[in-house]
Design a protein around this motif. Structure first.
Motif, PDB file in Angstrom:
ATOM      1  N   ALA A  21      60.174 -14.931  17.336  1.00  0.00           N
ATOM      2  CA  ALA A  21      59.703 -13.542  17.350  1.00  0.00           C
ATOM      3  C   ALA A  21      59.618 -12.996  15.919  1.00  0.00           C
ATOM      4  O   ALA A  21      58.650 -12.313  15.566  1.00  0.00           O
ATOM      5  CB  ALA A  21      60.621 -12.678  18.206  1.00  0.00           C
ATOM      6  N   VAL A  22      60.611 -13.292  15.101  1.00  0.00           N
ATOM      7  CA  VAL A  22      60.587 -12.855  13.711  1.00  0.00           C
ATOM      8  C   VAL A  22      59.419 -13.514  12.983  1.00  0.00           C
ATOM      9  O   VAL A  22      58.679 -12.858  12.239  1.00  0.00           O
ATOM     10  CB  VAL A  22      61.932 -13.176  13.012  1.00  0.00           C
ATOM     11  N   GLN A  23      59.237 -14.812  13.199  1.00  0.00           N
ATOM     12  CA  GLN A  23      58.152 -15.537  12.535  1.00  0.00           C
ATOM     13  C   GLN A  23      56.791 -14.936  12.886  1.00  0.00           C
ATOM     14  O   GLN A  23      55.934 -14.773  12.018  1.00  0.00           O
ATOM     15  CB  GLN A  23      58.184 -17.015  12.908  1.00  0.00           C
ATOM     16  N   ARG A  24      56.585 -14.593  14.146  1.00  0.00           N
ATOM     17  CA  ARG A  24      55.306 -14.002  14.565  1.00  0.00           C
ATOM     18  C   ARG A  24      55.110 -12.604  13.987  1.00  0.00           C
ATOM     19  O   ARG A  24      53.980 -12.179  13.736  1.00  0.00           O
ATOM     20  CB  ARG A  24      55.217 -13.962  16.091  1.00  0.00           C
ATOM     21  N   ALA A  25      56.188 -11.865  13.773  1.00  0.00           N
ATOM     22  CA  ALA A  25      56.078 -10.494  13.265  1.00  0.00           C
ATOM     23  C   ALA A  25      55.824 -10.451  11.763  1.00  0.00           C
ATOM     24  O   ALA A  25      55.208  -9.492  11.272  1.00  0.00           O
ATOM     25  CB  ALA A  25      57.353  -9.716  13.586  1.00  0.00           C
ATOM     26  N   LEU A  26      56.272 -11.438  11.022  1.00  0.00           N
ATOM     27  CA  LEU A  26      56.167 -11.394   9.561  1.00  0.00           C
ATOM     28  C   LEU A  26      54.738 -11.199   9.051  1.00  0.00           C
ATOM     29  O   LEU A  26      54.518 -10.325   8.199  1.00  0.00           O
ATOM     30  CB  LEU A  26      56.816 -12.637   8.942  1.00  0.00           C
ATOM     31  N   ARG A  28      52.210  -9.775  10.440  1.00  0.00           N
ATOM     32  CA  ARG A  28      51.769  -8.410  10.770  1.00  0.00           C
ATOM     33  C   ARG A  28      52.377  -7.384   9.814  1.00  0.00           C
ATOM     34  O   ARG A  28      51.819  -6.303   9.627  1.00  0.00           O
ATOM     35  CB  ARG A  28      52.148  -8.066  12.211  1.00  0.00           C
ATOM     36  N   LEU A  29      53.519  -7.735   9.234  1.00  0.00           N
ATOM     37  CA  LEU A  29      54.185  -6.833   8.297  1.00  0.00           C
ATOM     38  C   LEU A  29      53.824  -7.142   6.841  1.00  0.00           C
ATOM     39  O   LEU A  29      54.389  -6.551   5.924  1.00  0.00           O
ATOM     40  CB  LEU A  29      55.704  -6.923   8.484  1.00  0.00           C
TER      41      LEU A  29
END
Length: 81
Positions: A21-26, A28-29
């Motif tokens: 989940a963190v990897q997928r969000a990075l 986008r940020l």
């Protein structure tokens, strides 16, 4: 008083949904170029008395029986200076 750190991580063959989940969000940020993220736990133990072989053995036993689920997690015990 000495500090001993126990780092606990999921074994490589175990899926890490929080890390994914963190990897997928990075991206986008705005954080690009991160190939993989694994999430773990860090325990900092302030030890009374010397951190000798007996104390490290006891901490290793503590990590193996209480801090980590050794079926799915690995751990490392380190003495901080």
């Amino acid at each position: 008083m000495a500090r001993v750190v126990v780092d606990v991580m999921l074994k490589p063959e175990i899926l890490d949904p929080q890390g994914q989940a963190v990897q997928r969000a990075l991206p986008r940020l705005g954080f690009e170029g991160i190939a993989d993220v694994r999430q773990g736990k860090r325990f900092e133990l302030d030890v009374e008395g010397p951190v000798d072989d007996a104390a490290l053995a006891r901490i290793h036993e503590m990590a193996e029986t209480f801090l980590a689920n050794t079926v799915i997690e690995d751990f490392v015990v380190k003495v901080e200076s």
